[in-house]
Structures are given as structure tokens and as C-alpha cells.
Design a protein around this motif. Structure first.
Motif, mmCIF file in Angstrom:
data_model
loop_
_atom_site.group_PDB
_atom_site.id
_atom_site.type_symbol
_atom_site.label_atom_id
_atom_site.label_comp_id
_atom_site.label_asym_id
_atom_site.label_seq_id
_atom_site.Cartn_x
_atom_site.Cartn_y
_atom_site.Cartn_z
ATOM 1 N N PRO A 1 -27.409 -29.369 48.639
ATOM 2 C CA PRO A 1 -27.625 -28.251 47.723
ATOM 3 C C PRO A 1 -29.028 -28.238 47.140
ATOM 4 O O PRO A 1 -29.690 -29.267 47.042
ATOM 5 C CB PRO A 1 -26.579 -28.490 46.629
ATOM 6 C CG PRO A 1 -26.383 -29.966 46.636
ATOM 7 C CD PRO A 1 -26.500 -30.390 48.072
ATOM 8 N N VAL A 2 -29.476 -27.025 46.743
ATOM 9 C CA VAL A 2 -30.776 -26.916 46.089
ATOM 10 C C VAL A 2 -30.666 -27.312 44.620
ATOM 11 O O VAL A 2 -31.673 -27.598 43.963
ATOM 12 C CB VAL A 2 -31.345 -25.492 46.199
ATOM 13 C CG1 VAL A 2 -31.599 -25.138 47.648
ATOM 14 C CG2 VAL A 2 -30.415 -24.467 45.556
ATOM 15 N N ALA A 3 -29.432 -27.325 44.100
ATOM 16 C CA ALA A 3 -29.196 -27.736 42.717
ATOM 17 C C ALA A 3 -27.714 -28.000 42.533
ATOM 18 O O ALA A 3 -26.881 -27.530 43.312
ATOM 19 C CB ALA A 3 -29.668 -26.668 41.737
ATOM 20 N N VAL A 4 -27.397 -28.757 41.502
ATOM 21 C CA VAL A 4 -26.007 -29.007 41.118
ATOM 22 C C VAL A 4 -25.849 -28.569 39.673
ATOM 23 O O VAL A 4 -26.693 -28.868 38.830
ATOM 24 C CB VAL A 4 -25.626 -30.490 41.267
ATOM 25 C CG1 VAL A 4 -24.194 -30.729 40.815
ATOM 26 C CG2 VAL A 4 -25.793 -30.934 42.719
ATOM 27 N N THR A 5 -24.779 -27.837 39.413
ATOM 28 C CA THR A 5 -24.566 -27.331 38.066
ATOM 29 C C THR A 5 -23.088 -27.386 37.709
ATOM 30 O O THR A 5 -22.256 -27.814 38.506
ATOM 31 C CB THR A 5 -25.096 -25.878 37.939
ATOM 32 O OG1 THR A 5 -25.022 -25.472 36.583
ATOM 33 C CG2 THR A 5 -24.297 -24.926 38.813
ATOM 34 N N GLY A 6 -22.772 -26.969 36.498
ATOM 35 C CA GLY A 6 -21.395 -26.956 36.034
ATOM 36 C C GLY A 6 -21.335 -26.506 34.591
ATOM 37 O O GLY A 6 -22.365 -26.203 33.977
ATOM 38 N N VAL A 7 -20.141 -26.442 34.057
ATOM 39 C CA VAL A 7 -19.973 -26.063 32.660
ATOM 40 C C VAL A 7 -20.370 -27.222 31.747
ATOM 41 O O VAL A 7 -20.933 -27.021 30.676
ATOM 42 C CB VAL A 7 -18.511 -25.638 32.394
ATOM 43 C CG1 VAL A 7 -18.298 -25.305 30.920
ATOM 44 C CG2 VAL A 7 -18.146 -24.434 33.262
ATOM 45 N N TYR A 8 -20.087 -28.451 32.191
ATOM 46 C CA TYR A 8 -20.346 -29.634 31.373
ATOM 47 C C TYR A 8 -21.248 -30.602 32.146
ATOM 48 O O TYR A 8 -21.415 -30.492 33.365
ATOM 49 C CB TYR A 8 -19.033 -30.315 31.008
ATOM 50 C CG TYR A 8 -18.113 -29.451 30.199
ATOM 51 C CD1 TYR A 8 -18.392 -29.169 28.868
ATOM 52 C CD2 TYR A 8 -16.963 -28.909 30.763
ATOM 53 C CE1 TYR A 8 -17.549 -28.376 28.117
ATOM 54 C CE2 TYR A 8 -16.110 -28.108 30.014
ATOM 55 C CZ TYR A 8 -16.412 -27.845 28.690
ATOM 56 O OH TYR A 8 -15.579 -27.055 27.950
#
Length: 323
Positions: A119-126
Motif C-alpha cells: 500500500p501507499v499508506a495505511v490508515t484507520g479510525v484509531y
């Protein structure tokens, strides 16, 4: 079936060359293109419903174009589901594919997804933690969550929620507070996150450190009785579910809310309206959060953004009878 609009269609509609369309929509640096022309190209793309070819763009960039959205099962509340769904749609409109991964506690699954999907980035709510966080840091890819300081336009949601809650309680005369954690270890990270925001707001007002407790239904009556006897007048719960347990304990102990103890939650879930008494809580505006997060996120990744993000009105205090 109507053919999908192309860059050539956008160029004809805007009265420019296809190269100019590419430069504008891909935000290519070093090109002298007026703001009027840029606006005309973006307007033409919107009017025609043009969407970039994800595969072609990412092949040219030599990037996967995938954003991995890690969502812990314990975070599956209405806000998390709505935010993740809306972000998937909005990022897809901009040529970025968001892959939703449910974290079931198997850290290897998250680590493998980071390796396999590139992935180019990893994200999430927390925030990420443990092996997942280590894998992201090892891969040297951006890591965001919706309260992250890297998404500067969002501010910090825990600080916003903390300020709303403490300002409200202080305005009603409360200075000695308690904080109720959920007893579920999987939720501890989220409890600490909201507590940090409360502490910042309390420190700014010179309030003493709140009493902390993991609150279980079986112990709730004794705990709230002790709070009341020690002069604590209000309780901030880490979420609405925990606030309901505080109210349960008060009923068992023969205490009245808010006369003996005010209670305030966070998340503003629908059941709060029918709590006894109805629960004061912090509600988050999912649509506004997604709009700001998407623009800020795309900018942080080096993609063009369609509009300037603003961090206003992301949270609101829903005042009911529990305070």
C-alpha cells in the motif's frame, strides 16, 4: 450504455489540450498553467463525471495506488462504519483504491496485507499498535488515523472531544471528576485516547487529576457510591456503553443522575436518547470528517486535491438530561 468520459472529452469540454488535462488532474509540477485554466479543467471533469484510470495512473507512478484501512472489530460502531465506507467512495473518485481490512486480533494478517498489497499508506479510525505499527514503520510508508496530527486539517479529535466535555462540565460547576474505562482489554487503547484529550482540557483549567477505574456492571454500585462520598460530582466515560454502566450503578446505589453524579459519554449512539436519564455525549459528523480527511489525506500523499480542507464542525456536544 454511455461510454465512460475520457481525457479527450474533458479537454474538448474545457477548450484545452489533453496534455493540459493530464497536467492539471495529476498536479504535475513545473507547469505554468493559470488558476483559471485549472479551474476550467476540474469543472469540466466534474460536469462530465470523468474519473481517472486507476491502473494507468498507478502504473505510471510505479505505485500500487492502494490504501489499507485497518478497522479493529471492537471499533465497529456506526461512526467507524460510515467513515470507512464514505472514505472508500471518496478515495475511489480520486483514483485511489481503499482496501478495508478487519483486524481480528491476528497481527500476522495485518502484517501480511502490508507486505502483499504494497500500500501507499495505511490508515484507520484509531492508531495502529504492536506488530502492525512495526510493519508500517519498517516499510517506510505513511501511517494515518483520523485523530493523527499528520492529518492536520482534522485537528485532533480526542482534544476536540475532551474540550467539549470539560467545558460543558465546568460551566455546570463540576471540578472533581472521575473517568470510567471499559473493562474490555481490547478497548483500552481507545479509552486512553479519549482520556488524553480530557486531561489536556482539565490541565488548561487547573482541575485535579480524574479518578480512574475500569467499570464493571457487578461493581458499579459500590464504585459510584465511593465517588459520591469523596465529592466527585461528574463522570466522563470512555464511550456511551460505559456511561450506561455508570447510570446502572447509580440506580442500584439509589443515587440520582445528574443531581448526585453527572454522566457524559462519547459517540452519541442512538440508545443514548432512551437512557435513564437520556445521555449527554459527543457526536461526530461523519460526512464532515470524511470531507476533511480525504482532502488532507490526498495532499499528504502527494495527490492533487479538489478543494481546501477545513477542520470546522467535526464534533458537537449533544446535551441531554444526564448532565
Amino acid at each position: 450504455m454511455t461510454a465512460r468520459p475520457t481525457k479527450a472529452d474533458v479537454a474538448r469540454h474545457a477548450g484545452v489540450s489533453t496534455a493540459t488535462v493530464s497536467y492539471v488532474l495529476n498536479d504535475v509540477p513545473g507547469r505554468s498553467i493559470s488558476e483559471q485554466t485549472r479551474a476550467a479543467v476540474r469543472r469540466a471533469a466534474d460536469e462530465l463525471g470523468y474519473r481517472p484510470n486507476l491502473a494507468a495512473r498507478n502504473l505510471a507512478r510505479r505505485r500500487s495506488g492502494v490504501v489499507l484501512f485497518v478497522l479493529p472489530q471492537v471499533a465497529l460502531n456506526a461512526l467507524a462504519i460510515e467513515v470507512s465506507t464514505r472514505m472508500t467512495t471518496e478515495l475511489a473518485r480520486r483514483g485511489v483504491m481503499q482496501v478495508l481490512l478487519f483486524d481480528t486480533g491476528d497481527e500476522a494478517a495485518v502484517v501480511n496485507a502490508i507486505t502483499d498489497l504494497d500500500p501507499v499508506a495505511v490508515t484507520g479510525v484509531y492508531p495502529l499498535q504492536g506488530a502492525a505499527l512495526a510493519a508500517v514503520e519498517a516499510a517506510r510508508i505513511p501511517n494515518f488515523h483520523l485523530g493523527s496530527s499528520r492529518l492536520a486539517d482534522l485537528g485532533n479529535l480526542h482534544l476536540t472531544a475532551g474540550e467539549l466535555r470539560i467545558a460543558h462540565l465546568v460551566a455546570r460547576g463540576h471540578r472533581r471528576l472521575a473517568y470510567a474505562f471499559s473493562p474490555d482489554p481490547a478497548l483500552r487503547l481507545f479509552g486512553e485516547y479519549w482520556l488524553a484529550g480530557l486531561r489536556t482540557a482539565m490541565d488548561a483549567r487547573g482541575l485535579p487529576e480524574p479518578e480512574l477505574v475500569e467499570l464493571r456492571a457487578a461493581d458499579a454500585a459500590g464504585i459510584v457510591t465511593g465517588w459520591h462520598e469523596r465529592g466527585i460530582t461528574a463522570v466522563c466515560a470512555q464511550n456511551d456503553d460505559t456511561a450506561f454502566v455508570v447510570q446502572h450503578g447509580m440506580r442500584k446505589a439509589g443515587l440520582e443522575c445528574p443531581r448526585d453524579l453527572a454522566v457524559i459519554g462519547v459517540d452519541a449512539i442512538p440508545l443514548g436518547e432512551v437512557a435513564a436519564p437520556p445521555l449527554t455525549s459527543v457526536a461526530f459528523e461523519a460526512e464532515a470528517i470524511v470531507e476533511v480527511a480525504t482532502a488532507s489525506f490526498m495532499s499528504a500523499l502527494g495527490y492533487p486535491t479538489e478543494a481546501e480542507a477545513t477542520g470546522a464542525d467535526l464534533a458537537v456536544l449533544v446535551v441531554r438530561e444526564s448532565t
